[in-house]
Design a protein around this motif. Structure first.
Motif, PDB file in Angstrom:
ATOM      1  N   GLN A   1       7.021 -13.565  -1.753  1.00 28.82           N
ATOM      2  CA  GLN A   1       7.785 -14.338  -1.062  1.00 28.82           C
ATOM      3  C   GLN A   1       9.415 -13.430  -0.985  1.00 28.82           C
ATOM      4  N   GLU A   2      10.011 -13.285  -2.343  1.00 35.02           N
ATOM      5  CA  GLU A   2      11.118 -12.767  -2.453  1.00 35.02           C
ATOM      6  C   GLU A   2      11.182 -11.211  -1.965  1.00 35.02           C
ATOM      7  N   MET A   3      10.232 -10.647  -1.458  1.00 35.12           N
ATOM      8  CA  MET A   3      10.277  -9.056  -1.159  1.00 35.12           C
ATOM      9  C   MET A   3      11.009  -8.993   0.336  1.00 35.12           C
ATOM     10  N   GLN A   4      11.570  -7.939   0.708  1.00 40.10           N
ATOM     11  CA  GLN A   4      11.758  -7.531   2.021  1.00 40.10           C
ATOM     12  C   GLN A   4      10.431  -7.636   2.782  1.00 40.10           C
ATOM     13  N   PRO A   5      10.650  -7.936   4.161  1.00 40.40           N
ATOM     14  CA  PRO A   5       9.299  -8.210   4.996  1.00 40.40           C
ATOM     15  C   PRO A   5       8.587  -6.923   4.980  1.00 40.40           C
ATOM     16  N   GLU A   6       9.132  -5.834   5.288  1.00 44.30           N
ATOM     17  CA  GLU A   6       8.450  -4.682   5.306  1.00 44.30           C
ATOM     18  C   GLU A   6       7.662  -4.181   4.096  1.00 44.30           C
ATOM     19  N   GLU A   7       8.465  -4.326   3.159  1.00 42.94           N
ATOM     20  CA  GLU A   7       7.567  -3.892   1.936  1.00 42.94           C
ATOM     21  C   GLU A   7       6.520  -4.842   1.300  1.00 42.94           C
ATOM     22  N   ARG A   8       6.791  -6.177   2.008  1.00 44.31           N
ATOM     23  CA  ARG A   8       5.700  -7.314   1.548  1.00 44.31           C
ATOM     24  C   ARG A   8       4.642  -7.080   2.191  1.00 44.31           C
ATOM     25  N   GLN A   9       4.693  -6.595   3.697  1.00 45.49           N
ATOM     26  CA  GLN A   9       3.465  -6.413   4.368  1.00 45.49           C
ATOM     27  C   GLN A   9       2.689  -5.318   3.912  1.00 45.49           C
ATOM     28  N   GLU A  10       3.180  -4.010   3.664  1.00 47.02           N
ATOM     29  CA  GLU A  10       2.705  -2.991   2.949  1.00 47.02           C
ATOM     30  C   GLU A  10       1.937  -3.504   1.740  1.00 47.02           C
ATOM     31  N   VAL A  11       2.599  -4.102   0.897  1.00 46.18           N
ATOM     32  CA  VAL A  11       1.938  -4.511  -0.227  1.00 46.18           C
ATOM     33  C   VAL A  11       0.825  -5.527  -0.168  1.00 46.18           C
ATOM     34  N   SER A  12       1.170  -6.547   0.721  1.00 47.62           N
ATOM     35  CA  SER A  12      -0.028  -7.359   0.749  1.00 47.62           C
ATOM     36  C   SER A  12      -1.352  -6.692   1.387  1.00 47.62           C
ATOM     37  N   GLN A  13      -1.123  -5.627   2.453  1.00 48.74           N
ATOM     38  CA  GLN A  13      -2.353  -5.180   2.932  1.00 48.74           C
ATOM     39  C   GLN A  13      -3.120  -4.410   1.931  1.00 48.74           C
ATOM     40  N   LEU A  14      -2.455  -3.605   0.967  1.00 47.39           N
ATOM     41  CA  LEU A  14      -3.092  -2.839  -0.211  1.00 47.39           C
ATOM     42  C   LEU A  14      -3.815  -3.943  -1.373  1.00 47.39           C
ATOM     43  N   LEU A  15      -3.072  -5.029  -1.273  1.00 50.75           N
ATOM     44  CA  LEU A  15      -3.640  -6.088  -2.220  1.00 50.75           C
ATOM     45  C   LEU A  15      -5.131  -6.481  -1.725  1.00 50.75           C
ATOM     46  N   GLU A  16      -5.279  -6.494  -0.425  1.00 53.77           N
ATOM     47  CA  GLU A  16      -6.429  -7.160   0.129  1.00 53.77           C
ATOM     48  C   GLU A  16      -7.580  -6.213  -0.352  1.00 53.77           C
ATOM     49  N   PHE A  17      -7.458  -4.928  -0.392  1.00 58.99           N
ATOM     50  CA  PHE A  17      -8.759  -4.245  -0.811  1.00 58.99           C
ATOM     51  C   PHE A  17      -8.943  -4.291  -2.300  1.00 58.99           C
ATOM     52  N   GLY A  18     -10.023  -3.824  -2.474  1.00 57.37           N
ATOM     53  CA  GLY A  18     -10.372  -3.838  -3.904  1.00 57.37           C
ATOM     54  C   GLY A  18      -9.598  -2.664  -4.686  1.00 57.37           C
ATOM     55  N   GLU A  19      -9.279  -3.119  -6.088  1.00 59.23           N
ATOM     56  CA  GLU A  19      -8.369  -2.015  -6.949  1.00 59.23           C
ATOM     57  C   GLU A  19      -9.165  -0.741  -7.148  1.00 59.23           C
ATOM     58  N   ARG A  20     -10.157  -0.981  -7.195  1.00 55.27           N
ATOM     59  CA  ARG A  20     -11.145   0.581  -7.593  1.00 55.27           C
ATOM     60  C   ARG A  20     -11.802   1.306  -6.265  1.00 55.27           C
ATOM     61  N   THR A  21     -11.075   1.062  -5.209  1.00 54.14           N
ATOM     62  CA  THR A  21     -11.474   1.869  -3.925  1.00 54.14           C
ATOM     63  C   THR A  21     -10.431   2.590  -3.426  1.00 54.14           C
ATOM     64  N   ALA A  22     -10.862   3.539  -2.787  1.00 51.27           N
ATOM     65  CA  ALA A  22      -9.713   4.352  -2.110  1.00 51.27           C
ATOM     66  C   ALA A  22      -8.534   3.637  -1.445  1.00 51.27           C
ATOM     67  N   ALA A  23      -8.768   2.487  -0.818  1.00 47.84           N
ATOM     68  CA  ALA A  23      -7.709   1.629  -0.181  1.00 47.84           C
ATOM     69  C   ALA A  23      -6.846   1.121  -1.192  1.00 47.84           C
ATOM     70  N   GLY A  24      -7.425   0.723  -2.501  1.00 47.52           N
ATOM     71  CA  GLY A  24      -6.690   0.255  -3.501  1.00 47.52           C
ATOM     72  C   GLY A  24      -5.719   1.432  -4.190  1.00 47.52           C
ATOM     73  N   ARG A  25      -6.263   2.754  -4.091  1.00 43.51           N
ATOM     74  CA  ARG A  25      -5.428   3.700  -4.778  1.00 43.51           C
ATOM     75  C   ARG A  25      -4.347   4.099  -3.826  1.00 43.51           C
ATOM     76  N   MET A  26      -4.535   4.036  -2.478  1.00 43.64           N
ATOM     77  CA  MET A  26      -3.685   4.783  -1.551  1.00 43.64           C
ATOM     78  C   MET A  26      -2.288   4.281  -1.518  1.00 43.64           C
ATOM     79  N   THR A  27      -1.684   5.018  -1.043  1.00 44.55           N
ATOM     80  CA  THR A  27      -0.186   4.594  -0.830  1.00 44.55           C
ATOM     81  C   THR A  27      -0.027   4.708   1.134  1.00 44.55           C
ATOM     82  N   THR A  28       0.757   3.766   1.525  1.00 37.57           N
ATOM     83  CA  THR A  28       1.033   3.900   2.925  1.00 37.57           C
ATOM     84  C   THR A  28       2.135   4.755   3.468  1.00 37.57           C
TER      85      THR A  28
END
Lengths: 414, 412
Positions: free
Chosen positions: B270-297
């Motif tokens: 909630q407290e984060m800037q919209p842009e960073e929030r979107q990036e992080v929430s997208q990554l959060l939806e993937f499993g932590e132990r998969t490529a998507a969980g490890r990648m950076t956008t």
């Protein structure tokens, strides 16, 4: 369904914090403890079982304070004593603890030796191998791997419970003796009183508080997790006392009942059980003693190293490597080598070390307990986690009784 | 310039202008807002209560302290938040040794006394963390002074200059008054900061992370053990936590937030800037132990038809991690991945070269590829970066080799 899941997640959370309290309470039943319990059962039958409940309460009260301090402050007990009471007090206490713990370490290695001598294995083989195994475990291990091994060792105490079952005691009589009011006639009996003092004295030792608090810190238990962490202490203390209860019961049902009241050490108790309770009870007693002694022989040197290194501000901890915390590991190594070494010297005056160790133990204990009470009541340090008034009353009574009994033990031993 | 130790000063008798023994030193105070090292006053315990002996009135500091004023002119002492009481706040307490990069405990404090005009000034020069300070305090008053001096001369000193000392103070208001900003600590490499912080008790960890610059805090946090990361972020207020998490690599931030309790993750997002929030929430939806969980956008990309100059311009504008710059990705219509150009190729090609002419077929994997296979790809193709693509072959993010090293080291 929901309820079931909630229980499951609670159990998982509990599993995450269990360890320090359980281990510390279990090690309390070391070679000396097992001997004292066996002797109590052999000489007085069920009539000393009433001591188990107050001893358990005292143990829980004291251990809970140490664990709480560790979780709230994130600092070890000697760290806190140094910060609050200064360098000189800390150094004196450290020196005393090294002396008393060293005596205990020797006693534990003696337990290892005597338990395997029952099976005809020479101590000149057993002691060096045991010392090397204990040393390697801690030097090569990390906190979590060492904790797992220690927890398994704690679970192994179950063999005393099984031995108690095999001894076929009179359950009704034992249960009644546990909850009934003590016989006032005993007060006039010098030997009986001495035994009570011995039972209490073997239960609460200064090193336990230092070990418990340091390992709570190293495990990284937070104040929030501590609500569950408290149960680690309580369950551990209850289990340790149940084990002690079964040891007394096993010896009462066999040795006392058959009139064999004299045993010289814990290994002797196992030997005496053989014709009375059978081969299995004998094996379980011997194996239990081996496990308990080896276990305590690895924990006592760790506790001592924690105390000294924290107090002097040197690096300490099982998660550090040898070169990261040299003082911690060198002291640990020295204690094991010297503790195991003196057992291999023929005609070494062991008894002098033991007596000195017990005297110093008795002198340090009051200070440690009072320091702990002062620290746990310090609002600046503990915030909202200071002792409640009711807890303080129980704690002070425990401390005063403990101090009185320990001093009485010192005096009576002369 | 004679050195005086705090342990010698505490308890030393004080004589006033009339030569009368007025009392004994109980505390030594420094007021960092006025002067960073100068002793502002001594607290003297006299027959008429505790009094303040101002630094300007000192004429001698040693086994005996002498003052230029009369004891009855000294003010009554009252506890003040804005001063550092050296015995209470420093002696036996933990500090950060910035030079040695570790947490140590103070055995003694050393001052330099220098004659200035008509009085002597007392300045803190160093803290003693070695055996010498400890032994000095232990033997003080127990053995004769000359024996003690002979003994101490044999012990090599271990002192930290005052400028390399960072104090630990958990009360935020007092931290401001005492001007504790962890400047020394902030200058260290993030990995060193992480090591130091791991050695601190929880309240002190929180103090450090409340105070230091967000960017430094973010980089240090990434290097800290995951369990400790969680406890630090939980102890900070959501606003501060969000400021730090924003500065972290999105993949590290997502890993961290994924480990927090769900309501806490929500508050911080909630407290984060919209842009960073979107990036992080997208990554959060993937499993932590998969490529998507490890990648950076955060990766460098240029349109398919671009030239070497466009690639260099894109690198100049890029704000993500240095590791991600190793490969420039070419994107076709609809963000479709069209090629990859290693940084080396760009460096050795003349300006104006079309990127498509030096492009290679990129190594890719789908978003749900498990950790193990990701590591296998890096090993097999000797990769520096790996492109993670979605079902429509669009570039979703990249994994860099350093992430894989971390991942392999943390697998038990």
């Amino acid at each position: 369904m929901l309820l079931q899941r909630r229980w499951k997640s609670r159990l998982l959370l509990l599993a995450a914090v269990i360890g320090p309290g359980f281990i510390t309470a279990s090690v309390d039943n070391d070679a000396g403890g097992i001997f004292t319990y066996s002797l109590a059962g052999a000489q007085y039958g069920y009539s000393l079982l009433w001591t188990m409940v107050p001893i358990m309460v005292a143990l829980i009260v004291v251990q809970e304070m140490a664990a709480r301090m560790g979780a709230v402050t994130g600092k070890g007990l000697s760290d806190l004593i140094r910060e609050e009471f200064g360098l000189r007090v800390t150094v004196l206490m450290m020196a005393a603890l090294v002396v008393t713990n060293f005596g205990n370490i020797v006693a534990e290695f003696a337990g290892v030796a005597s338990s395997l001598e029952l099976f005809g294995i020479s101590r000149y083989l057993v002691v060096p191998v045991a010392a090397a195994a204990v040393w390697l475990l801690v030097v090569k291990g990390t906190y979590s791997s060492v904790e797992k091994i220690f927890l398994s060792a704690s679970a192994f105490y179950v063999c005393y419970i099984v031995a108690g079952l095999l001894a076929k005691p009179d359950w009704a009589a034992a249960a009644t003796a546990t909850v009934s009011r003590p016989d006032t006639a005993g007060i006039h009996n010098y030997g009986y009183l001495f035994m009570v003092i011995g039972l209490v004295g073997t239960t609460i030792a200064p090193w336990m508080q230092f070990y418990l608090q340091a390992s709570v810190v190293e495990k990284g238990v937070t104040p929030r997790q501590y609500r569950l962490g408290k149960w680690d202490v309580i369950i551990g203390c209850v289990f340790a006392n149940v084990v002690a209860w079964f040891i007394i019961v096993a010896c009462a049902a066999t040795l006392f009942a058959s009139g064999n009241h004299q045993i010289r050490d814990a290994a002797d108790a196992a030997q005496a059980l053989r014709p009375l309770a059978g081969e299995y009870a004998y094996l379980l007693f011997a194996a239990g003693l081996f496990n308990a002694s080896l276990f305590a022989a690895s924990i006592l040197p760790i506790s001592t190293s924690y105390v000294v290194c924290e107090g002097l501000g040197l690096e300490s901890g099982l998660d550090k490597r040898f070169d990261e915390a040299p003082a911690f590991y060198w002291l640990y190594t020295l204690l094991i080598v010297a503790g195991a070494g003196v057992l291999l010297i023929p005609r070494f005056p062991l008894i002098h070390i033991m007596v000195l160790s017990q005297v110093v133990n008795g002198i340090v204990l009051p200070f440690v307990l009072v320091f702990m009470l002062v620290l746990t009541n310090d609002r600046e340090l503990m915030g909202e986690h200071t002792n409640s008034r009711a807890f303080n009353i129980v704690a002070w009574i425990t401390v005063v009784v403990m101090i009185a009994l320990t001093l009485a033990m010192l005096v009576t031993q002369r | 310039m004679p050195l005086v130790a705090l342990s010698e000063l505490i308890g030393a008798p004080v004589r006033d202008a009339a030569g009368v023994a007025a009392g004994r030193v109980r505390e030594v105070a420094v007021a960092p807002q006025d002067h960073p090292t100068r002793v502002a006053y001594l607290v003297v315990r006299t027959a008429s209560g505790e009094r303040l002996l101002p630094g300007e009135a000192l004429t001698a500091c040693g086994p005996t302290v002498r003052a230029a004023t009369r004891a009855d002119t000294w003010e009554r002492y009252a506890l003040s938040d804005g001063v550092l009481l050296l015995k209470r706040d420093l002696l036996d307490q933990q500090i950060i040794d910035v030079h040695g990069r570790k947490v140590v405990r103070v055995n003694d404090v050393e001052f330099e006394s220098a004659p200035t005009n008509s009085h002597v000034t007392l300045d803190v020069v160093s803290v003693d963390v070695g055996a010498r300070g400890a032994v000095r305090r232990l033997v003080q008053g127990v053995v004769p002074a000359f024996t003690a001096r002979a003994l101490l001369a044999r012990i090599p000193p271990r002192v930290i200059p005052w400028s390399y000392v960072d104090l630990l103070e958990t009360d935020p208001a007092r931290r401001v008054k005492l001007k504790i900003a962890y400047q020394g600590l902030s200058q260290l490499h993030p990995a060193d900061i992480a090591d130091i912080v791991e050695d601190l008790p929880p309240a002190e960890r929180e103090a450090v992370f409340e105070t230091i610059d967000e960017e430094v805090a973010a980089e240090a946090l990434e290097e800290i053990d995951p369990d400790i990361q969680v406890s630090i972020v939980e102890s900070l207020d959501s606003n501060r936590a969000a400021d730090i998490v924003e500065e972290m690599d999105p993949d590290a931030a997502a890993d961290l937030l994924g480990d927090l309790p769900q309501d806490r993750t929500g508050q911080i997002l909630q407290e984060m800037q919209p842009e960073e929030r979107q990036e992080v929430s997208q990554l959060l939806e993937f499993g932590e132990r998969t490529a998507a969980g490890r990648m950076t956008t955060e990766f460098v990309s240029v349109a398919e038809g671009g030239t070497v100059d466009d690639a260099i311009a894109a690198i100049r504008q890029f704000e993500g991690s240095r590791e991600a710059v190793a490969t420039v990705y070419l994107l076709g219509a609809g963000q479709r991945l069209a090629g990859a150009v290693p940084l080396v190729q760009i460096a050795v090609s003349p300006a104006g070269t079309h990127l498509s002419s030096i492009s290679e077929t990129p190594a890719t994997c789908p978003a749900d590829t498990p950790d193990k296979e990701v590591a296998a790809l890096f090993d097999k193709y000797n990769l520096i970066t790996l492109a993670v693509v979605d079902a429509h072959d669009r570039l979703a993010g990249i994994i860099t080799a350093d992430d894989v090293i971390t991942m392999l080291r943390h697998r038990h």
